[in-house]
Motif scaffolding. Structure first.
Motif, short mmCIF file in Angstrom:
data_model
loop_
_atom_site.label_atom_id
_atom_site.label_comp_id
_atom_site.label_asym_id
_atom_site.label_seq_id
_atom_site.Cartn_x
_atom_site.Cartn_y
_atom_site.Cartn_z
N UNK A 197 41.17 18.29 21.08
CA UNK A 197 40.32 17.98 19.94
C UNK A 197 39.34 16.88 20.30
N UNK A 198 38.54 16.47 19.33
CA UNK A 198 37.54 15.42 19.53
C UNK A 198 37.59 14.42 18.37
N UNK A 199 37.39 13.16 18.70
CA UNK A 199 37.18 12.14 17.67
C UNK A 199 35.74 12.27 17.22
N UNK A 200 35.55 12.58 15.92
CA UNK A 200 34.17 12.84 15.45
C UNK A 200 33.71 11.78 14.44
N UNK A 201 34.59 10.81 14.15
CA UNK A 201 34.20 9.70 13.28
C UNK A 201 35.17 8.56 13.52
N UNK A 202 34.68 7.34 13.37
CA UNK A 202 35.58 6.18 13.41
C UNK A 202 34.97 5.03 12.64
N UNK A 290 31.47 17.97 7.35
CA UNK A 290 31.48 18.73 8.62
C UNK A 290 31.80 20.20 8.36
N UNK A 291 32.78 20.47 7.49
CA UNK A 291 33.19 21.85 7.23
C UNK A 291 32.33 22.54 6.19
N UNK A 542 34.51 27.57 14.72
CA UNK A 542 33.36 26.82 15.22
C UNK A 542 33.45 26.63 16.73
N UNK A 543 32.33 26.66 17.39
CA UNK A 543 32.30 26.56 18.85
C UNK A 543 32.35 25.12 19.34
N UNK A 544 32.03 24.17 18.45
CA UNK A 544 32.09 22.76 18.85
C UNK A 544 32.46 21.91 17.65
N UNK A 545 32.94 20.73 17.94
CA UNK A 545 33.41 19.83 16.89
C UNK A 545 32.25 19.05 16.29
N UNK A 551 28.86 13.37 15.55
CA UNK A 551 29.00 13.94 16.90
C UNK A 551 30.27 13.43 17.58
N UNK A 552 30.80 14.21 18.51
CA UNK A 552 32.02 13.76 19.22
C UNK A 552 31.83 12.39 19.87
N UNK A 553 32.81 11.53 19.66
CA UNK A 553 32.79 10.18 20.21
C UNK A 553 33.59 10.12 21.50
N UNK A 554 34.77 10.72 21.48
CA UNK A 554 35.63 10.79 22.66
C UNK A 554 36.66 11.89 22.43
N UNK A 555 37.31 12.30 23.49
CA UNK A 555 38.32 13.35 23.37
C UNK A 555 39.56 12.82 22.66
N UNK A 556 40.24 13.71 21.94
CA UNK A 556 41.53 13.36 21.36
C UNK A 556 42.50 13.03 22.50
N UNK A 557 43.43 12.10 22.29
CA UNK A 557 43.83 11.50 21.00
C UNK A 557 43.03 10.27 20.59
N UNK A 558 42.09 9.80 21.39
CA UNK A 558 41.29 8.65 21.02
C UNK A 558 41.90 7.32 21.41
N UNK A 559 41.11 6.26 21.26
CA UNK A 559 41.52 4.92 21.69
C UNK A 559 42.56 4.30 20.76
#
Length: 566
Positions: A197-202, A290-291, A542-545, A551-559
């Motif tokens: 997955x992707x982190x898409x907000x923080x 997003x959805x 969906x083809x992208x997160x 927009x994607x910030x970093x890959x899951x699981x995140x910092x």
């Protein structure tokens, strides 16, 4: 050898004292006060009670006669079912059999005193809890000289087991927690929390993960998962074989998850309101955008369910009708009977912390509290294995997670203790406000799935069932086997355990259970079937997160989930 045993015992005593000092209570002498009160009551006992004491003394005499051979094979006490402390054959030797039986007999005698009519129910319950804590701590299995397994192993290894145990004890004293598993075998993001997955907000409170679909089509209405903020979220995403998040994604649900941040000193003034405003509501807002969905489904776990439940009246007051359905997984809203954890929570503790205004509650303190509720399994078992026997604990992903704690802001945590545990305000409409809105959970009328675990010691299942008397929407209650974690995280792939279903939630808890149907396997299947009608039509995955805004910030699981509490 004797000097080494003395050193080990002294270190063990220091460890026990250190652990006791940091228990979350402002009454460190409370267990001693309980014991003092019990002994005082014994002195005032009626003559019929003394006859029970006479029986105890006679049993003690029988034990002595058995030890010296005058009454061989005498048995006056046996371990309770499930008590594994004395299973080894070394305990059958006469002197150690005497030690074992004397301990069990005396333990039973102490607990029997609590059943005296001299005490009211609340006092009896508290005395029973702290007496058991004392009894568990004083078990002969916890001390080198009175544990024949430890003595035998020390002789066989020529003291090497003791040397290794001392190293492990000193290392654990340094880090301030008991090692329950081989921590070198696990790494978050490498073999734990690896569902793609992707982190898409923080923000400064949480990261939002959007999981990568694994099916060509997904349900259009997204699912937001809100785990507890007192632990790391990856209890729901351990390894592929037992990952709840992996299972949810595999069923075609468009899935997002809140990864709470472990609170840092600069966040020491955060309140429950912040977790609602900047946490639950903000996460729901981003997921909807997003959805491109008017409504979303929400799955919440433990205290995450209390955050979601208290957010809903706030959202309703603002006209934010965003939730199609809610799932409460081992969530307690009615705290009339919160279980044994109530013995660690009192007004002295809450008032002392409220006077501090702000601060950080260490995750390790919270972890110790939960461990103390099952001391033999989660404390003394490892004291014996690690420190007395010098053995390394086996690798176990769940126990690695259990020691990977998270901090909380003191104002948020104190509000929780006062309003939920002490005043039980969630069952009192409009008794307090959040974000400027009076909280009334009886106005919640969305479809709700409530899951509880039958042997849960943190959220008693009867207390979880009480939510059926608070929420007003269509309700489904399902009871799983096992405890707080093993009951909830029960993967379909292993097909273990069972769960109970009964559509008649108008019944009382015990009547509901007595007429419920038992079904084999994991409750996850029942839940996913329930969720499908609330999840909209199926559309192309969906083809992208994210989207152009998020927009994607970093890959899951995140910092955030990787941050360690020191």
């Amino acid at each position: 050898m004797q000097a080494f045993f003395e050193q080990l015992t002294q270190a063990n005593r220091q460890w026990t004292e250190q652990w006791a000092k940091i228990l979350p209570t402002t009454e460190p002498s409370q267990p001693l006060s309980v014991m003092h009160e019990m002994l005082h009551k014994i002195q005032q006992s009626q003559p019929e009670v003394f006859s029970a004491h006479a029986a105890f003394y006679q049993q003690q005499m029988d034990l002595w006669l058995g030890l010296i051979g005058a009454k061989p094979g005498v048995k006056v006490a046996e371990p309770e079912k499930g008590d594994r402390r004395f299973n080894a054959p070394e305990w059958d030797a006469p002197i150690f059999d005497y030690i074992r039986q004397n301990y069990l007999l005396t333990s039973k005698w102490l607990l029997d005193q609590i059943n005296s009519p001299n005490y009211d129910e609340a006092t009896r319950e508290k005395m029973s809890f702290f007496t058991r804590q004392y009894i568990d701590a004083m078990s002969p299995s916890n001390f080198a000289f009175t544990n024949p397994e430890v003595m035998k192993l020390a002789l066989e290894t020529k003291g090497e087991s003791l040397q290794e145990g001392m190293k492990q004890l000193l290392a654990d004293m340094q880090k301030g927690s008991i090692t329950m598993t081989d921590e070198s075998q696990f790494e978050v993001g490498k073999n734990l929390a690896i569902t793609p997955g992707e982190v898409i907000f923080e923000n400064d409170l949480f990261q939002l993960i959007q999981y990568t679909p694994t099916t060509p089509q997904v349900y259009s209405r997204p699912l937001l998962v809100v785990p507890p903020c007192v632990n790391k979220y990856y209890i729901m995403d351990l390894q592929p074989a037992n990952s709840m998040m992996g299972y949810i994604v595999s069923q075609g649900f468009t899935t997002f998850l809140v990864s709470w941040k472990s609170i840092e000193p600069h966040q020491a003034d955060l309140r429950w309101d912040d977790y609602i405003e900047s946490g639950v509501i903000k996460a729901a807002e981003v997921v909807r955008e997003i959805a491109k969905a008017e409504k979303i489904n929400v799955l919440s776990f433990c205290i995450g369910g209390e955050l979601v439940s208290t957010a809903m009246p706030v959202m309703k007051a603002r006209g934010l009708d965003w939730f199609e359905s809610v799932t409460l997984m081992t969530v307690m809203l009615d705290h009339t009977d919160p279980g044994e954890i109530k013995h660690f929570i009192d007004w002295n503790l809450v008032r002392q912390r409220e006077a501090q205004a702000q601060g950080v509650i260490g995750g390790k303190e919270l972890a110790r509290t939960f461990s103390a509720l099952r001391a033999n399994d989660l404390i003394w078992n490892y004291v014996v294995n690690n420190y007395l026997k010098g053995k390394n604990p086996a690798p176990f992903d769940l126990l690695y997670w259990n020691n990977d704690s998270a901090n909380l802001a003191l104002p948020m945590h104190t509000f929780f203790l006062r309003n939920m545990y002490l005043e039980n305000n969630l069952v009192k409409p409009n008794s307090f406000s959040l974000c400027g809105v009076p909280i009334d959970l009886t106005t919640i009328n969305v479809p709700t799935y409530i899951f509880a675990a039958r042997e849960d010691h943190i959220v008693p299942w009867q207390s979880a069932y009480a939510t059926t008397k608070i929420f007003k929407g269509p309700l489904r209650f399902v009871l799983g086997a096992s405890g707080h974690i093993a009951g909830a995280i029960n993967p379909v792939s292993t097909n273990k355990r069972n769960y109970w279903v009964n559509d008649n939630v108008a019944l009382g808890a015990e009547d509901w259970f007595n007429s419920a149907e038992s079904r084999p396997g994991s409750w996850w299947q029942d839940w996913s079937i329930w969720l499908v009608p609330h999840s909209g039509a199926q559309v192309a995955a969906p083809k992208k997160a994210g989207n152009t805004k998020f927009k994607p910030i970093e890959a899951a699981p995140g910092r955030y989930v990787k941050a360690k509490v020191v």
